[in-house]
Design a protein around this motif. Structure first.
Motif, PDB file in Angstrom:
ATOM      1  N   TYR A  46     -11.381 -12.408   8.340  1.00  0.00           N
ATOM      2  CA  TYR A  46     -10.169 -12.085   7.592  1.00  0.00           C
ATOM      3  C   TYR A  46      -8.969 -12.856   8.140  1.00  0.00           C
ATOM      4  O   TYR A  46      -8.106 -13.306   7.397  1.00  0.00           O
ATOM      5  CB  TYR A  46      -9.895 -10.576   7.640  1.00  0.00           C
ATOM      6  CG  TYR A  46      -8.704 -10.209   6.795  1.00  0.00           C
ATOM      7  CD1 TYR A  46      -8.811 -10.137   5.406  1.00  0.00           C
ATOM      8  CD2 TYR A  46      -7.447 -10.007   7.373  1.00  0.00           C
ATOM      9  CE1 TYR A  46      -7.709  -9.857   4.613  1.00  0.00           C
ATOM     10  CE2 TYR A  46      -6.346  -9.730   6.590  1.00  0.00           C
ATOM     11  CZ  TYR A  46      -6.484  -9.652   5.207  1.00  0.00           C
ATOM     12  OH  TYR A  46      -5.390  -9.390   4.436  1.00  0.00           O
ATOM     13  N   PHE A 207      -2.340  -7.350   9.852  1.00  0.00           N
ATOM     14  CA  PHE A 207      -2.068  -8.498   8.998  1.00  0.00           C
ATOM     15  C   PHE A 207      -2.186  -8.096   7.528  1.00  0.00           C
ATOM     16  O   PHE A 207      -1.370  -8.462   6.696  1.00  0.00           O
ATOM     17  CB  PHE A 207      -3.059  -9.621   9.326  1.00  0.00           C
ATOM     18  CG  PHE A 207      -2.648 -10.954   8.796  1.00  0.00           C
ATOM     19  CD1 PHE A 207      -1.514 -11.590   9.293  1.00  0.00           C
ATOM     20  CD2 PHE A 207      -3.370 -11.583   7.791  1.00  0.00           C
ATOM     21  CE1 PHE A 207      -1.123 -12.832   8.805  1.00  0.00           C
ATOM     22  CE2 PHE A 207      -2.988 -12.821   7.305  1.00  0.00           C
ATOM     23  CZ  PHE A 207      -1.857 -13.440   7.805  1.00  0.00           C
ATOM     24  N   ARG A 208      -3.199  -7.272   7.248  1.00  0.00           N
ATOM     25  CA  ARG A 208      -3.442  -6.930   5.850  1.00  0.00           C
ATOM     26  C   ARG A 208      -2.467  -5.865   5.337  1.00  0.00           C
ATOM     27  O   ARG A 208      -1.749  -6.070   4.364  1.00  0.00           O
ATOM     28  CB  ARG A 208      -4.886  -6.430   5.694  1.00  0.00           C
ATOM     29  CG  ARG A 208      -5.168  -5.907   4.300  1.00  0.00           C
ATOM     30  CD  ARG A 208      -6.649  -5.795   3.974  1.00  0.00           C
ATOM     31  NE  ARG A 208      -6.764  -5.156   2.656  1.00  0.00           N
ATOM     32  CZ  ARG A 208      -7.194  -3.917   2.481  1.00  0.00           C
ATOM     33  NH1 ARG A 208      -7.567  -3.190   3.515  1.00  0.00           N
ATOM     34  NH2 ARG A 208      -7.247  -3.410   1.257  1.00  0.00           N
ATOM     35  N   THR A 209      -2.422  -4.720   6.026  1.00  0.00           N
ATOM     36  CA  THR A 209      -1.670  -3.586   5.474  1.00  0.00           C
ATOM     37  C   THR A 209      -0.272  -3.481   6.064  1.00  0.00           C
ATOM     38  O   THR A 209       0.565  -2.766   5.540  1.00  0.00           O
ATOM     39  CB  THR A 209      -2.388  -2.262   5.776  1.00  0.00           C
ATOM     40  OG1 THR A 209      -2.411  -2.078   7.199  1.00  0.00           O
ATOM     41  CG2 THR A 209      -3.801  -2.266   5.237  1.00  0.00           C
ATOM     42  N   GLN A 216      -2.501   2.203   4.177  1.00  0.00           N
ATOM     43  CA  GLN A 216      -1.918   1.534   3.020  1.00  0.00           C
ATOM     44  C   GLN A 216      -0.593   2.212   2.654  1.00  0.00           C
ATOM     45  O   GLN A 216      -0.316   3.324   3.099  1.00  0.00           O
ATOM     46  CB  GLN A 216      -2.930   1.551   1.883  1.00  0.00           C
ATOM     47  CG  GLN A 216      -4.221   0.861   2.324  1.00  0.00           C
ATOM     48  CD  GLN A 216      -5.248   0.721   1.210  1.00  0.00           C
ATOM     49  OE1 GLN A 216      -4.999   1.058   0.062  1.00  0.00           O
ATOM     50  NE2 GLN A 216      -6.415   0.217   1.566  1.00  0.00           N
ATOM     51  N   PRO A 217       0.221   1.528   1.837  1.00  0.00           N
ATOM     52  CA  PRO A 217       1.583   2.024   1.593  1.00  0.00           C
ATOM     53  C   PRO A 217       1.655   3.493   1.179  1.00  0.00           C
ATOM     54  O   PRO A 217       2.518   4.234   1.677  1.00  0.00           O
ATOM     55  CB  PRO A 217       2.091   1.127   0.472  1.00  0.00           C
ATOM     56  CG  PRO A 217       1.214  -0.065   0.456  1.00  0.00           C
ATOM     57  CD  PRO A 217      -0.051   0.267   1.155  1.00  0.00           C
ATOM     58  N   HIS A 218       0.746   3.902   0.305  1.00  0.00           N
ATOM     59  CA  HIS A 218       0.823   5.296  -0.145  1.00  0.00           C
ATOM     60  C   HIS A 218       0.460   6.257   0.984  1.00  0.00           C
ATOM     61  O   HIS A 218       1.004   7.350   1.077  1.00  0.00           O
ATOM     62  CB  HIS A 218      -0.069   5.513  -1.363  1.00  0.00           C
ATOM     63  CG  HIS A 218      -1.499   5.112  -1.136  1.00  0.00           C
ATOM     64  ND1 HIS A 218      -1.880   3.807  -0.939  1.00  0.00           N
ATOM     65  CD2 HIS A 218      -2.637   5.859  -1.055  1.00  0.00           C
ATOM     66  CE1 HIS A 218      -3.193   3.765  -0.755  1.00  0.00           C
ATOM     67  NE2 HIS A 218      -3.673   4.992  -0.819  1.00  0.00           N
ATOM     68  N   LYS A 221       3.470   6.632   3.091  1.00  0.00           N
ATOM     69  CA  LYS A 221       4.432   7.548   2.475  1.00  0.00           C
ATOM     70  C   LYS A 221       3.991   9.004   2.676  1.00  0.00           C
ATOM     71  O   LYS A 221       4.806   9.873   3.004  1.00  0.00           O
ATOM     72  CB  LYS A 221       4.576   7.242   0.982  1.00  0.00           C
ATOM     73  CG  LYS A 221       5.597   8.138   0.293  1.00  0.00           C
ATOM     74  CD  LYS A 221       5.979   7.624  -1.077  1.00  0.00           C
ATOM     75  CE  LYS A 221       7.147   8.415  -1.679  1.00  0.00           C
ATOM     76  NZ  LYS A 221       6.876   9.847  -1.823  1.00  0.00           N
ATOM     77  N   ALA A 286       7.243   0.051   4.373  1.00  0.00           N
ATOM     78  CA  ALA A 286       5.786   0.183   4.355  1.00  0.00           C
ATOM     79  C   ALA A 286       5.127  -1.161   4.650  1.00  0.00           C
ATOM     80  O   ALA A 286       3.970  -1.224   5.051  1.00  0.00           O
ATOM     81  CB  ALA A 286       5.309   0.718   3.015  1.00  0.00           C
ATOM     82  N   TYR A 287       5.858  -2.244   4.449  1.00  0.00           N
ATOM     83  CA  TYR A 287       5.343  -3.589   4.752  1.00  0.00           C
ATOM     84  C   TYR A 287       5.478  -3.856   6.248  1.00  0.00           C
ATOM     85  O   TYR A 287       4.527  -4.281   6.902  1.00  0.00           O
ATOM     86  CB  TYR A 287       6.116  -4.610   3.917  1.00  0.00           C
ATOM     87  CG  TYR A 287       5.858  -6.068   4.252  1.00  0.00           C
ATOM     88  CD1 TYR A 287       4.579  -6.612   4.160  1.00  0.00           C
ATOM     89  CD2 TYR A 287       6.910  -6.910   4.626  1.00  0.00           C
ATOM     90  CE1 TYR A 287       4.358  -7.959   4.440  1.00  0.00           C
ATOM     91  CE2 TYR A 287       6.693  -8.251   4.906  1.00  0.00           C
ATOM     92  CZ  TYR A 287       5.412  -8.774   4.819  1.00  0.00           C
ATOM     93  OH  TYR A 287       5.203 -10.090   5.098  1.00  0.00           O
TER      94      TYR A 287
END
Ligand code: SF4
Ligand code: SF4
Lengths: 540, 345
Positions: A46, A207-209, A216-218, A221, A286-287
């Motif tokens: 990845y 790197f990915r999320t 992940q963003p949700h 949150k 979230a990034y």
């Protein structure tokens, strides 16, 4: 794994007499419990890192690429031309041994190759052989070694048995920083695909999320929302915790463990309470949902790749400046590398506290302030209403995490906060705090369970000092400002110094912070009843 | 092994020079050619070394902070141990170079099972069988300091062989050094200290199991060379007085580039000169270059101004990052479902 680990009595029997006649013969031996497993191929793939494959350190065949030797030597040459530190540290060590007993891994294991000087010699011997006339001519006589697979295996073993804590560099007369050599050593290993999964998986996730845990963003949150709900239960106040909000004054970046692990999580509650109470105009992202940077344990290039998102996100959101949370290696990166790698941050402003008007001149270029600096300034200006008695159930000591102390010099700010939010504070012995602080033994990506024996050995000096203040002053809480510490010190202390809990500084602040309009608190942030604790400690 | 083989090598070197001193026809070689060559090797080698380091960039600002950073105005910051000004850096380096500050900081640490005092007279109450204890470790610091300073003094005293007329301050140095006049000629304090310090360093390397384990051929070699050099010097000064006039003629000839080999120079002097030549020529290729390297060490000579001022990496290059746009593309639907703002709807 834990049940196979020897008990404290057995583990503490350390033999400091060097075994064998010479260290020049490589003897890589991967004993269970003292090393970390290899990086999974999918993570390397990845990230576009070389030589992804299935293998384990204890295998005979490491499936190195056919030209691995050339790759390593070319990589060394390149780094000798890029880092004065590396070249100089290869040349000037006089082998005085002043650094030998400064390393927690040597103290805990007695393995001579864990003396910082010998750890560095593992690579220096190869440097001599291929890059110096004397080594080319005289070879082993002057301590030069051919680069063999066994030498490479030793590199792997011992460079993943160094937490890059820099304690040794404090005592070396030339400031030789073995952590710097370890970092380059790991970089070279990465060139031929010899990494550990506990480092590379967080890197790939990050790197990915955006964060180590791959949230992940949700999910991010959800975690934050959950914390907001829980705070409402504790304080009766509903705080705001905006995510990805454009136009806020401040971007707040924290280590992901703060919203996903305990005891880190209570620190997050502390941050949220503080920001609400002073009415800070801020946003989370979230990034950029991770300040921690396991790139530091992989390569300089990887530091830069992961760190880039902090400035990119500050620019996208249009904030004025940045605050960073409690995390050790995250701050080493932010303090020593970020501006150089990903700056200039000329789209931001020099940080000014909107509450006290203090201009953080010392962050005039990076435009990023440590939360402890920010909070200490608030307390100093009397802007917080604090009730230290709400921490009366804690008798506190402070662990200087290696990176904020030895790579940054952040020593007083957290102590100032602690003194203002709790009444009982005791320092550990002189030789084990501030710049002489001992590592938790699990930093730099070594905090995994397959490595538990080594972690307990390396953590012994730290734990021993904690045990000292526990017995002498009744200390029952160790405060620290590092996410790795908060994850790895609890099992360490449970093993060597039971009865001492671990907490973030902003958890203690959150406990003590009297918020406007709050209802009377019956529990601390951990949800434990305040009165019961008080009674318990009164009886103790 | 290393300890012995390096000793043998130094003995052979001394023997070679002794023979050279005995055989008059070899005097020009040992009196002029070898020292001159050594001088050239030293100067060129040293320059190559230092320039070599200096040309390698310092991409990142990596001081080891041993004190409080400069941050909030009311927090006392460690101007010396975590300097943010040039003065602070210079002072830090000066302490390091002149007084060996970092070495002074050292303690010995070990895990012990013995019950120990906590330093306040009471017994350490900790139960459990093993604990970490610290002890003072000032001997290494003291010996290193004594060695370097007295060596410097001795070198300066030797200026009287190289400069004519002898500058006044060199005489003063000698007078101070010989203040504790014991017999005639006056016993120089530095000679005694130098030998004692060297002896300590050598014995430590030989007897301390850990230090012995990390020691290489070249670690003993440098020490034996120095011991040989100092011993021959001491012998000549106090026991077998050589022809000083002749020696000064030779050394003056060397530095004024008008070489001459006077008669009457004893073989012992040739041994002394030869060991010095070897040391001088060996210097740039050995760990002895720490003398220059210490000034270039990035963990010590950089100010901790990392966040205050921008620091530029000359080889900074673009890297592959995961941009916000790529990231949002992957997670947009989930973000929308969770009510998070997105750039592209
Ligand atoms: S203290 Fe420095 S010079 Fe001495 S052995 Fe360690 S790294 Fe080498
Ligand atoms: S950096 Fe820390 S772990 Fe690594 S050798 Fe030095 S003291 Fe040991």
């Amino acid at each position: 794994m834990a049940d196979q680990t020897p008990g404290p009595d057995a583990l503490a029997k350390v033999d400091f007499r060097p075994k064998g006649k010479t260290w020049l013969e490589p003897h890589p031996e991967f004993r269970k419990g003292t090393y970390c497993y290899s990086a999974a191929p999918k993570n390397l793939t990845y990230l576009g890192l070389p030589n992804p494959r299935e293998w384990q350190p204890f295998n005979d065949d490491w499936k190195l690429p056919p030209d691995w030797k050339t790759i390593i030597l070319d990589g060394m040459r390149e780094r000798l031309d890029r880092y004065r530190s590396f070249r100089l540290f290869m040349d000037i060590c006089v082998r005085c041994g002043a650094c030998a007993d400064k390393c927690h891994f040597y103290l805990g294991s007695g393995d001579p190759k864990n003396m910082p000087v010998l750890r560095a010699e593992l690579i220096r011997s190869v440097y001599r052989r291929y890059f110096t006339p004397a080594g080319r001519i005289f070879g082993a006589v002057v301590g030069a070694r051919d680069l063999t697979e066994d030498v490479l295996k030793e590199w792997f073993y011992y460079f993943y048995q160094c937490t890059e804590c820099r304690r040794c560099s404090v005592f070396c007369p030339y400031g030789i920083d073995t952590a710097e050599i370890t970092m380059i050593g790991r970089e070279l290993l990465t060139l031929v695909g010899c990494n550990i999964n506990w480092v590379i998986e967080p890197v790939a996730n990050c790197f990915r999320t955006g964060n180590h845990l791959g949230i992940q963003p949700h999910g991010f949150k959800d975690s934050i929302d959950f914390a907001v709900d829980e705070l409402e239960e504790i304080t009766g106040i509903r705080v705001e915790a905006p995510i990805n909000r454009k136009g806020a004054d401040v971007l707040f970046v924290m280590p992901s463990a703060d919203y996903f692990g305990t005891p880190h999580y209570y620190t997050l509650l502390g941050y949220l309470m503080l920001f609400h109470e002073i009415g800070l105009d801020y946003t989370l992202s979230a990034y950029a949902s991770e300040g921690g940077n396991f790139g530091l344990f992989t390569s300089h290039e990887m530091i830069k790749r992961l760190n880039a998102k902090v400035y990119a996100e500050a620019r996208r959101l249009g904030v004025k400046w940045i605050i960073g949370g409690e995390c050790g290696h995250m701050w080493r990166v932010l303090h020593q590398y970020m501006d150089t790698m990903n700056g200039p941050a000329d789209f931001l402003q020099v940080p000014v506290s909107p509450i006290t008007g203090t201009r953080f001149e010392h962050a005039a270029s990076t435009r990023m302030v440590h939360i402890c600096e920010f909070t200490a300034d608030l307390i100093r200006h009397g802007r917080l209403n604090l009730d230290p008695s709400r921490n009366d159930h804690w008798n506190v000591t402070f662990h200087d995490s290696c990176n904020p102390s030895r790579a940054m010099g952040l020593l007083e700010e957290p102590r100032y906060i602690i003194r203002n939010v709790c009444k009982a504070f005791h320092e550990m012995p002189e030789d084990t705090i501030r710049e002489k602080t001992f590592c938790c033994g699990s930093g730099s990506g070594l905090g995994t369970d397959e490595n538990l024996e080594m972690r307990l050995r390396g953590g012994f000096p730290r734990a021993n000092a904690v045990r000292h203040v526990r017995d002498k002053h009744g200390v029952n809480l160790l405060a620290c400002i590092c996410a790795i510490d908060k994850a790895t010190l609890p099992p360490l202390l449970e093993y060597w110094a039971p009865g001492v809990d671990v907490a973030g500084v902003h958890e203690l602040l959150g406990n003590a912070l009297v918020m406007r309009g709050e209802r009377e608190r019956t529990t601390d942030l951990r949800g434990e009843p305040l009165t019961a604790r008080e009674e318990a400690s009164a009886h103790a | 092994m290393n300890a012995l083989s390096s000793l043998i090598v130094v003995f052979i070197l001394a023997a070679v020079a002794w023979v050279g001193g005995e055989v008059v026809s070899l005097h020009p070689a040992f009196g002029i050619v070898v020292p001159a060559l050594a001088g050239v090797v030293f100067v060129v080698g040293f320059a190559v070394r230092v320039v070599g380091w200096a040309r390698v960039p310092v991409p990142f600002r990596i001081p080891t902070t041993c004190g409080q950073q400069r941050s909030l105005s009311w927090i006392k910051s460690g101007w010396l141990e975590s300097p943010w000004t040039r003065t602070g850096v210079v002072a830090r380096m000066a302490l390091e170079v002149l007084l060996f500050r970092s070495l002074f900081r050292g303690t010995v640490a070990a895990i012990t099972t013995e019950p120990v005092s906590d330093g306040h007279g009471s017994q350490d109450p900790a139960p459990g069988p093993a604990r970490l204890v610290f002890g003072e470790q000032k001997w290494l610091w003291l010996a290193a300091l004594a060695f370097h300073w007295s060596f410097l003094f001795v070198v300066l005293r030797h200026l009287r062989f190289f400069v004519e007329p002898t500058p006044g301050w060199v005489g003063v140095l000698g007078a101070i050094d010989g203040f504790f006049q014991v017999g005639a000629p006056a016993v120089y304090l530095t000679d005694v200290v130098l030998l004692a310090a060297l002896a300590y360093l050598l014995i430590r390397r030989l007897t301390d199991a850990q230090v012995r384990f990390i020691s290489l051929f070249q670690d003993y070699f440098a020490l034996y060379l120095l011991v040989g050099l100092v011993t021959t010097g001491v012998l000549m000064r106090y026991f077998v007085r050589p022809d000083i006039i002749a020696i000064k003629q030779l050394t003056l000839g060397l530095v004024t580039l008008a070489p001459a080999v006077p008669t009457g120079v004893s073989p012992l002097f040739f041994v002394h000169l030869f060991l010095l030549s070897v040391l001088v020529a060996y210097f740039p290729f050995s760990k002895l270059v720490h003398m220059a390297g210490v000034f270039l060490s990035p963990t010590r000579n950089l100010a901790n101004t990392n966040r205050m001022r921008r620091h530029v990496n000359p080889w900074n290059y673009p890297v592959k990052v995961h941009t916000y746009e790529e990231w949002e593309d992957e997670f947009r639907d989930k973000m929308k479902a969770a009510g998070l703002p997105v750039e592209k709807v």
